[in-house]
Design a protein around this motif. Structure first.
Motif, PDB file in Angstrom:
ATOM      1  N   TYR A 106     -17.457 -17.255  77.146  1.00  0.00           N
ATOM      2  CA  TYR A 106     -17.705 -17.031  75.724  1.00  0.00           C
ATOM      3  C   TYR A 106     -18.025 -18.340  75.033  1.00  0.00           C
ATOM      4  N   ALA A 107     -18.579 -18.228  73.832  1.00  0.00           N
ATOM      5  CA  ALA A 107     -18.876 -19.399  73.008  1.00  0.00           C
ATOM      6  C   ALA A 107     -18.608 -19.029  71.560  1.00  0.00           C
ATOM      7  N   ILE A 108     -18.178 -20.000  70.790  1.00  0.00           N
ATOM      8  CA  ILE A 108     -17.940 -19.805  69.363  1.00  0.00           C
ATOM      9  C   ILE A 108     -18.752 -20.835  68.605  1.00  0.00           C
ATOM     10  N   GLU A 109     -19.446 -20.373  67.568  1.00  0.00           N
ATOM     11  CA  GLU A 109     -20.250 -21.272  66.738  1.00  0.00           C
ATOM     12  C   GLU A 109     -19.821 -21.103  65.279  1.00  0.00           C
ATOM     13  N   PHE A 110     -19.569 -22.208  64.621  1.00  0.00           N
ATOM     14  CA  PHE A 110     -19.244 -22.207  63.199  1.00  0.00           C
ATOM     15  C   PHE A 110     -20.338 -22.959  62.468  1.00  0.00           C
ATOM     16  N   SER A 111     -20.957 -22.312  61.500  1.00  0.00           N
ATOM     17  CA  SER A 111     -22.001 -22.973  60.720  1.00  0.00           C
ATOM     18  C   SER A 111     -21.732 -22.725  59.237  1.00  0.00           C
ATOM     19  N   ARG A 112     -22.622 -23.196  58.413  1.00  0.00           N
ATOM     20  CA  ARG A 112     -22.490 -23.022  56.966  1.00  0.00           C
ATOM     21  C   ARG A 112     -22.655 -21.554  56.558  1.00  0.00           C
ATOM     22  N   ASP A 113     -23.477 -20.803  57.313  1.00  0.00           N
ATOM     23  CA  ASP A 113     -23.772 -19.414  56.953  1.00  0.00           C
ATOM     24  C   ASP A 113     -22.900 -18.400  57.668  1.00  0.00           C
ATOM     25  N   ALA A 114     -22.517 -18.687  58.917  1.00  0.00           N
ATOM     26  CA  ALA A 114     -21.863 -17.667  59.727  1.00  0.00           C
ATOM     27  C   ALA A 114     -20.925 -18.280  60.761  1.00  0.00           C
ATOM     28  N   ALA A 115     -19.988 -17.430  61.214  1.00  0.00           N
ATOM     29  CA  ALA A 115     -19.159 -17.727  62.373  1.00  0.00           C
ATOM     30  C   ALA A 115     -19.564 -16.713  63.430  1.00  0.00           C
ATOM     31  N   VAL A 159       1.324 -21.576  54.192  1.00  0.00           N
ATOM     32  CA  VAL A 159       0.220 -22.546  54.243  1.00  0.00           C
ATOM     33  C   VAL A 159      -0.617 -22.357  52.989  1.00  0.00           C
ATOM     34  N   THR A 160      -0.790 -23.404  52.236  1.00  0.00           N
ATOM     35  CA  THR A 160      -1.596 -23.360  51.025  1.00  0.00           C
ATOM     36  C   THR A 160      -2.956 -23.969  51.315  1.00  0.00           C
ATOM     37  N   PRO A 161      -4.049 -23.187  51.139  1.00  0.00           N
ATOM     38  CA  PRO A 161      -5.370 -23.745  51.415  1.00  0.00           C
ATOM     39  C   PRO A 161      -5.732 -24.836  50.421  1.00  0.00           C
ATOM     40  N   PHE A 162      -6.496 -25.800  50.908  1.00  0.00           N
ATOM     41  CA  PHE A 162      -6.959 -26.880  50.055  1.00  0.00           C
ATOM     42  C   PHE A 162      -8.009 -26.329  49.099  1.00  0.00           C
ATOM     43  N   PRO A 163      -7.832 -26.487  47.801  1.00  0.00           N
ATOM     44  CA  PRO A 163      -8.783 -25.889  46.860  1.00  0.00           C
ATOM     45  C   PRO A 163     -10.142 -26.594  46.874  1.00  0.00           C
ATOM     46  N   LEU A 164     -11.192 -25.781  46.834  1.00  0.00           N
ATOM     47  CA  LEU A 164     -12.548 -26.313  46.739  1.00  0.00           C
ATOM     48  C   LEU A 164     -12.958 -26.383  45.276  1.00  0.00           C
ATOM     49  N   PRO A 165     -13.816 -27.311  44.929  1.00  0.00           N
ATOM     50  CA  PRO A 165     -14.331 -27.321  43.564  1.00  0.00           C
ATOM     51  C   PRO A 165     -15.035 -25.993  43.269  1.00  0.00           C
ATOM     52  N   THR A 166     -14.914 -25.504  42.061  1.00  0.00           N
ATOM     53  CA  THR A 166     -15.508 -24.218  41.710  1.00  0.00           C
ATOM     54  C   THR A 166     -17.019 -24.245  41.870  1.00  0.00           C
ATOM     55  N   GLY A 167     -17.562 -23.138  42.382  1.00  0.00           N
ATOM     56  CA  GLY A 167     -18.998 -23.033  42.561  1.00  0.00           C
ATOM     57  C   GLY A 167     -19.515 -23.693  43.827  1.00  0.00           C
ATOM     58  N   ARG A 168     -18.624 -24.175  44.653  1.00  0.00           N
ATOM     59  CA  ARG A 168     -19.051 -24.866  45.865  1.00  0.00           C
ATOM     60  C   ARG A 168     -18.635 -24.066  47.095  1.00  0.00           C
ATOM     61  N   GLN A 169     -19.562 -23.905  48.029  1.00  0.00           N
ATOM     62  CA  GLN A 169     -19.312 -23.168  49.260  1.00  0.00           C
ATOM     63  C   GLN A 169     -18.555 -24.059  50.254  1.00  0.00           C
ATOM     64  N   PRO A 170     -17.758 -23.464  51.146  1.00  0.00           N
ATOM     65  CA  PRO A 170     -17.130 -24.279  52.187  1.00  0.00           C
ATOM     66  C   PRO A 170     -18.197 -24.852  53.121  1.00  0.00           C
ATOM     67  N   SER A 171     -17.882 -25.959  53.777  1.00  0.00           N
ATOM     68  CA  SER A 171     -18.869 -26.614  54.638  1.00  0.00           C
ATOM     69  C   SER A 171     -19.154 -25.811  55.899  1.00  0.00           C
ATOM     70  N   GLN A 172     -18.233 -24.934  56.298  1.00  0.00           N
ATOM     71  CA  GLN A 172     -18.494 -24.056  57.433  1.00  0.00           C
ATOM     72  C   GLN A 172     -17.645 -22.797  57.317  1.00  0.00           C
ATOM     73  N   ILE A 173     -18.141 -21.731  57.921  1.00  0.00           N
ATOM     74  CA  ILE A 173     -17.455 -20.449  57.934  1.00  0.00           C
ATOM     75  C   ILE A 173     -16.657 -20.378  59.231  1.00  0.00           C
ATOM     76  N   GLY A 174     -15.465 -19.799  59.184  1.00  0.00           N
ATOM     77  CA  GLY A 174     -14.640 -19.661  60.385  1.00  0.00           C
ATOM     78  C   GLY A 174     -13.977 -18.300  60.437  1.00  0.00           C
ATOM     79  N   PHE A 175     -13.350 -18.015  61.564  1.00  0.00           N
ATOM     80  CA  PHE A 175     -12.590 -16.785  61.724  1.00  0.00           C
ATOM     81  C   PHE A 175     -11.153 -17.022  61.282  1.00  0.00           C
ATOM     82  N   GLU A 176     -10.551 -16.015  60.668  1.00  0.00           N
ATOM     83  CA  GLU A 176      -9.129 -16.086  60.374  1.00  0.00           C
ATOM     84  C   GLU A 176      -8.365 -15.775  61.649  1.00  0.00           C
ATOM     85  N   ARG A 177      -7.096 -16.131  61.671  1.00  0.00           N
ATOM     86  CA  ARG A 177      -6.291 -15.959  62.881  1.00  0.00           C
ATOM     87  C   ARG A 177      -6.256 -14.500  63.345  1.00  0.00           C
TER      88      ARG A 177
END
Length: 115
Positions: A44-53, A4-22
């Protein structure tokens, strides 16, 4: 075929949300499943935001979470990106790797099983 190849983000730009890896989520859900089998956690509950998972585990669905496992990549180079937070919001353990951060909960699980 299985790469699986991740979709590249423009340099200097943060992802829109943080997540857990498998692997991380598998480790957390394994611990959750063992705590459910011991009769301690029920939801349980899972929350994904810009700063934290955040993964939150509850004794009952109507309460505050008993523990929260937080992944904050911005703290990677400082205190470590993983944190274990109790019901009152106090950080119990912080670290660079998930295993040692989950250790206090796994010790509690051993005490629950022994009883």
């Amino acid at each position: 075929m299985g790469t699986v190849t991740p979709f590249p983000l423009p340099t200097g730009r943060q992802p829109s949300q943080i997540g857990f890896e498998r692997v991380e989520l598998t480790r957390i859900l394994d611990l959750y499943g063992r705590m459910v089998a011991a009769g301690h956690w029920r939801d349980y509950a899972i929350e994904f935001s810009r700063d934290a998972a955040i993964f939150a585990a509850f004794r009952r669905a109507t309460e505050r979470p008993e523990i929260r496992i937080e992944k904050r990549p911005d703290l990677r180079n400082r205190q470590g990106m993983w944190a274990l937070v109790n019901e009152q919001g106090m950080v119990l353990k912080r670290g660079h790797e998930l295993g040692p951060v989950l250790a206090p909960v796994e010790r509690r699980l051993m005490k629950l099983i022994e009883e």
